[in-house]
Design a protein around this motif. Sequence first.
Motif, short mmCIF file in Angstrom:
data_model
loop_
_atom_site.label_atom_id
_atom_site.label_comp_id
_atom_site.label_asym_id
_atom_site.label_seq_id
_atom_site.Cartn_x
_atom_site.Cartn_y
_atom_site.Cartn_z
N LEU A 142 -4.88 2.71 -14.14
CA LEU A 142 -3.57 2.96 -13.84
C LEU A 142 -2.96 1.66 -12.92
CD1 LEU A 142 -3.49 6.67 -13.02
CD2 LEU A 142 -3.32 5.72 -15.23
N PRO A 143 -2.17 0.72 -13.83
CA PRO A 143 -1.62 -0.18 -13.10
C PRO A 143 -0.74 0.04 -11.94
CG PRO A 143 -1.47 -0.62 -15.41
CD PRO A 143 -1.95 0.70 -15.03
N TYR A 144 0.10 1.11 -12.18
CA TYR A 144 0.94 1.36 -10.87
C TYR A 144 0.20 2.03 -9.67
CZ TYR A 144 0.59 6.50 -11.60
OH TYR A 144 0.25 7.58 -11.75
N ALA A 145 -0.72 2.48 -9.90
CA ALA A 145 -1.57 3.01 -8.79
C ALA A 145 -2.43 1.92 -8.23
CB ALA A 145 -2.17 4.31 -9.06
N GLU A 146 -3.14 1.27 -8.94
CA GLU A 146 -4.24 0.59 -8.68
C GLU A 146 -4.07 -1.15 -8.71
OE1 GLU A 146 -6.93 4.12 -10.50
OE2 GLU A 146 -6.66 2.46 -11.63
N ALA A 147 -3.08 -1.62 -9.07
CA ALA A 147 -2.88 -3.09 -9.02
C ALA A 147 -2.01 -3.22 -7.80
CB ALA A 147 -2.06 -3.67 -10.15
N ILE A 148 -2.62 -4.04 -6.90
CA ILE A 148 -1.92 -4.18 -5.36
C ILE A 148 -2.00 -5.78 -5.19
CG2 ILE A 148 -2.22 -3.66 -2.99
CD1 ILE A 148 -3.77 -1.14 -3.82
N PRO A 149 -1.17 -6.61 -5.82
CA PRO A 149 -1.01 -7.80 -5.61
C PRO A 149 -1.21 -8.64 -4.21
CG PRO A 149 0.56 -7.14 -7.02
CD PRO A 149 0.16 -5.91 -6.58
N GLN A 150 -0.66 -7.73 -3.27
CA GLN A 150 -0.67 -8.32 -1.86
C GLN A 150 -2.20 -7.96 -1.17
OE1 GLN A 150 1.21 -5.84 -2.95
NE2 GLN A 150 1.55 -4.28 -1.69
N ALA A 151 -2.92 -7.19 -1.95
CA ALA A 151 -4.16 -6.97 -1.09
C ALA A 151 -4.93 -8.07 -0.56
CB ALA A 151 -5.07 -6.08 -2.11
N ILE A 152 -5.60 -7.83 0.72
CA ILE A 152 -6.35 -8.82 1.12
C ILE A 152 -7.92 -8.58 0.84
CG2 ILE A 152 -7.06 -10.03 3.49
CD1 ILE A 152 -4.28 -9.12 4.42
N ALA A 153 -8.73 -9.49 0.49
CA ALA A 153 -10.15 -9.35 0.24
C ALA A 153 -11.14 -9.96 1.05
CB ALA A 153 -10.10 -9.65 -1.31
N TYR A 155 -13.84 -12.14 2.68
CA TYR A 155 -14.41 -13.39 2.27
C TYR A 155 -14.61 -13.50 0.89
CZ TYR A 155 -18.13 -9.57 1.52
OH TYR A 155 -19.14 -8.77 1.19
N ALA A 156 -13.92 -12.47 0.09
CA ALA A 156 -14.17 -12.65 -1.44
C ALA A 156 -12.48 -12.62 -1.84
CB ALA A 156 -14.97 -11.37 -2.22
N ASP A 157 -11.85 -13.48 -1.38
CA ASP A 157 -10.48 -13.27 -1.57
C ASP A 157 -9.78 -14.05 -2.65
OD1 ASP A 157 -7.79 -12.31 -0.84
OD2 ASP A 157 -7.19 -14.37 -0.12
N SER A 158 -10.75 -14.63 -3.48
CA SER A 158 -10.59 -15.65 -4.67
C SER A 158 -11.75 -15.60 -5.80
CB SER A 158 -10.31 -16.95 -4.46
OG SER A 158 -11.37 -17.70 -3.72
N ARG A 159 -11.59 -15.69 -6.97
CA ARG A 159 -12.34 -15.46 -7.98
C ARG A 159 -13.53 -16.83 -7.61
NH1 ARG A 159 -11.86 -14.36 -13.57
NH2 ARG A 159 -13.40 -15.08 -14.89
N PRO A 160 -14.65 -16.50 -7.83
CA PRO A 160 -15.79 -17.49 -7.62
C PRO A 160 -15.77 -18.53 -8.55
CG PRO A 160 -16.78 -15.55 -8.67
CD PRO A 160 -15.26 -15.15 -8.21
N THR A 161 -15.90 -19.61 -7.89
CA THR A 161 -15.88 -20.96 -8.83
C THR A 161 -17.26 -21.80 -8.74
OG1 THR A 161 -14.95 -22.37 -7.15
CG2 THR A 161 -13.35 -21.31 -8.71
N SER A 162 -17.31 -22.59 -9.74
CA SER A 162 -18.60 -23.27 -9.73
C SER A 162 -18.27 -24.68 -10.49
CB SER A 162 -19.90 -22.61 -10.77
OG SER A 162 -20.81 -23.57 -10.90
N ALA A 163 -19.01 -25.65 -9.94
CA ALA A 163 -18.63 -27.08 -10.37
C ALA A 163 -19.56 -27.39 -11.32
CB ALA A 163 -18.90 -27.89 -9.10
N LEU A 164 -20.47 -26.65 -11.71
CA LEU A 164 -21.50 -26.97 -12.81
C LEU A 164 -20.80 -26.58 -14.25
CD1 LEU A 164 -24.26 -24.93 -11.47
CD2 LEU A 164 -23.98 -27.55 -11.20
#
Length: 239
Positions: A142-153, A155-164
């Motif tokens: 349910l996007p209205y209840a579970e999508a929280i754009p301002q949430a703080i995450a 040590y995992a605050d961003s999508r993992p990236t790889s240079a490979l």
Amino acid sequence: MAQLQSHRIEPIGYVESPYPQKFAVPRQPGLVTAAVASIRLQGPYAHPDCVRELSTFSHIWVLFLFSETLASGWKPLVRPPRLGGNVRTGVFASRATYRPNGIGMSVVPLQGIRHTSSATYIDVLGSDWVDGTPVIDIKPYLPYAEAIPQAIAGYADSRPTSALTTVFTQEAQHQLGQFEAEYPQLALLIEQVLAQDPRPAYKKQEHQNKVYGMTLYDINIQWRVENEQNIVMSISKDF
């Protein structure tokens, strides 16, 4: 107030996914979009009434059991891969598989629902489940209840990236062509899985040029890391 001492949970179905083993499974859902999986509902849970109106939702929550690690128990401190595999955090501050009740959850895009005489299949994209994972519940997202754009995450605050980046040797490209008809997105699946760098986080520097192996579906893939590239060396099937 009475306290619940125990409660029996039984699977409502099982996952059919491209990952026959824990190694190389993405650490979160949605990171490998080429991974198509199905949840096979069984017994009374396969009745069409159980999924009535589910197709009107674009995404679903799937609750499941970490069946590969249940027997190993749990510990209060774990080592999240996002922190390099050497820093410890509390188990409840992580998504580690070694948990008190071994329950995981993933939100995935719903692609379709199929019925057969003995089962109901829920097809999803971007799964992070080992083939055969027991599913214990499904809920609509349910996007209205579970999508929280301002949430703080933390040590995992961003999508993992790889240079490979990933390249296929000439031999691997030839072998890939042999499976194209059966697995049309196999090349993309390999690229996306390797982009997550499935090597153990705390051993990456030790294992430069080491040959690794993983299995997707029933296909064996061997690769090595060289000069910030995943070099896919061979793609084969045990006949």
